[in-house]
Scaffold this active site. Structure first.
Site, PDB file in Angstrom:
ATOM      1  N   HIS A 138       0.811  -1.218   0.000  1.00  0.00           N
ATOM      2  CA  HIS A 138       0.000   0.000   0.000  1.00  0.00           C
ATOM      3  C   HIS A 138       0.845   1.270   0.000  1.00  0.00           C
ATOM      4  CE1 HIS A 138       0.510  -0.150   4.508  1.00  0.00           C
ATOM      5  NE2 HIS A 138       0.485   1.166   4.354  1.00  0.00           N
ATOM      6  N   ASP A 168       0.281  -7.801   1.656  1.00  0.00           N
ATOM      7  CA  ASP A 168       0.618  -6.378   1.649  1.00  0.00           C
ATOM      8  C   ASP A 168       2.124  -6.179   1.656  1.00  0.00           C
ATOM      9  OD1 ASP A 168       0.242  -3.660   1.544  1.00  0.00           O
ATOM     10  OD2 ASP A 168      -0.143  -3.447   3.693  1.00  0.00           O
ATOM     11  N   SER A 255       4.863   2.710   8.079  1.00  0.00           N
ATOM     12  CA  SER A 255       4.464   1.521   7.320  1.00  0.00           C
ATOM     13  C   SER A 255       5.594   1.055   6.410  1.00  0.00           C
ATOM     14  CB  SER A 255       3.227   1.832   6.476  1.00  0.00           C
ATOM     15  OG  SER A 255       2.118   2.083   7.302  1.00  0.00           O
TER      16      SER A 255
END
Length: 299
Positions: A138, A168, A255
């Site tokens: 993402h 992911d 992230s």
């Protein structure tokens, strides 16, 4: 004497006779007195030679022992003292174990952690093998190329080699001439983690927030966050995979950053943040995906 008196009385002699008789009587009495026997002659004894005795040594005076001084003890105040009220024994509190010192881990790992910029935003990534950086899908979603910013060396471009949508995960590839990558950047080793590791402290590295860039595009060193593994959450029964639940304060820019144990091994990768709780992809999921991603195969 009695005899003389008798003669005088019976014969009544003259004075001359009386004198004569008295003298004879006296002479006779004197003659009858025993004479002392002469003492025998004592043979003289030789004078003993005197024995010379050694001079008498006057003994030293022995000091008379003095009596020990009796310590004087002052009697305390005779006034009665108040009796102290016994205090309850405090309940021992459990000893809290502090976090281990992650400084050495951080100093070794920060050159291998990068800021990943896209046209849509930014995140974090880390060197997993020579020429390859791992991050979240993402973070790079919607783009084929990204800008990789190092801590204090120039930025460089990289391309999205492959992605794993279910987990992911995205693998970035870049050319590796010696002058591009910081020589201190080394691939981070992978470790292991299970539910037996719950309550162990962990170190999270990432580029959260808006960081000022230098002239050459460097992003500075990654931020460090320390937390505790709260839970290993298995959601495979509903198709959501396995997650590490970590009690740590992180931000969305973290992230894609690595989660390290106290040995400096990667045991997960930051995925998302929900109300102060960090969810990370466990290293076993990374292992399962990495071999296919390096071959350029995604899913």
């Amino acid at each position: 004497m009695v005899f003389v008196s008798a003669v005088v009385i019976s014969c009544s002699p003259s004075e001359q006779d009386v004198r004569r008789v008295s003298e004879e009587t006296v002479a006779t009495a004197i003659a009858s007195i025993p004479r002392p026997t002469s003492a025998p002659t004592v043979t003289p004894q030789p004078t003993p030679t005197p024995i010379e005795l050694p001079p008498t040594v006057t003994p030293a005076l022995t000091p008379t022992p003095q009596p020990s001084a009796t310590p004087v003890i002052f009697a305390p105040d005779a006034s009665p003292q108040p009796t102290a009220t016994p205090q309850p024994t405090p309940t021992p509190q459990p000893t809290l174990r502090p976090y281990p010192n992650f400084n050495k881990v951080y100093l070794s790992a920060w050159p291998s952690v990068f800021r990943v910029d896209t046209s849509e935003g930014s995140g974090s990534g880390w060197l997993v093998s020579p020429g390859h950086i791992l991050t979240n899908h993402h973070v790079v979603e919607g783009g084929d190329s990204v800008t990789v910013r190092q801590a204090d060396s120039p930025s460089f471009p990289a391309v999205v080699a492959a992605v794993d949508l279910d987990r992911d995960i995205a693998l970035l590839r870049f050319d590796e001439p010696a002058e591009i990558l910081d020589p201190r950047a080394k691939p981070l080793p992978l470790g292991t983690i299970t539910s037996d590791d719950v309550a162990k402290p962990l170190l999270i590295l990432g580029y959260d927030g808006a960081l000022a860039l230098t002239i050459n595009g460097a992003a500075g060193k990654a931020n460090a966050h320390v937390g505790v593994l709260s839970l290993v959450l298995d959601l495979r029964v509903i198709g959501r995979g396995v997650h590490l639940v970590i009690d740590a304060t992180v931000d969305p820019g973290d992230s894609g950053g690595p989660v390290l144990n106290s040995d400096g091994q990667v045991i997960g990768m930051t995925r998302s943040v929900d109300e102060g709780t960090l969810f990370a992809i466990p290293v076993d999921e990374i292992h399962d995906s990495l071999s296919a991603l390096t071959r350029g195969e995604g899913r």
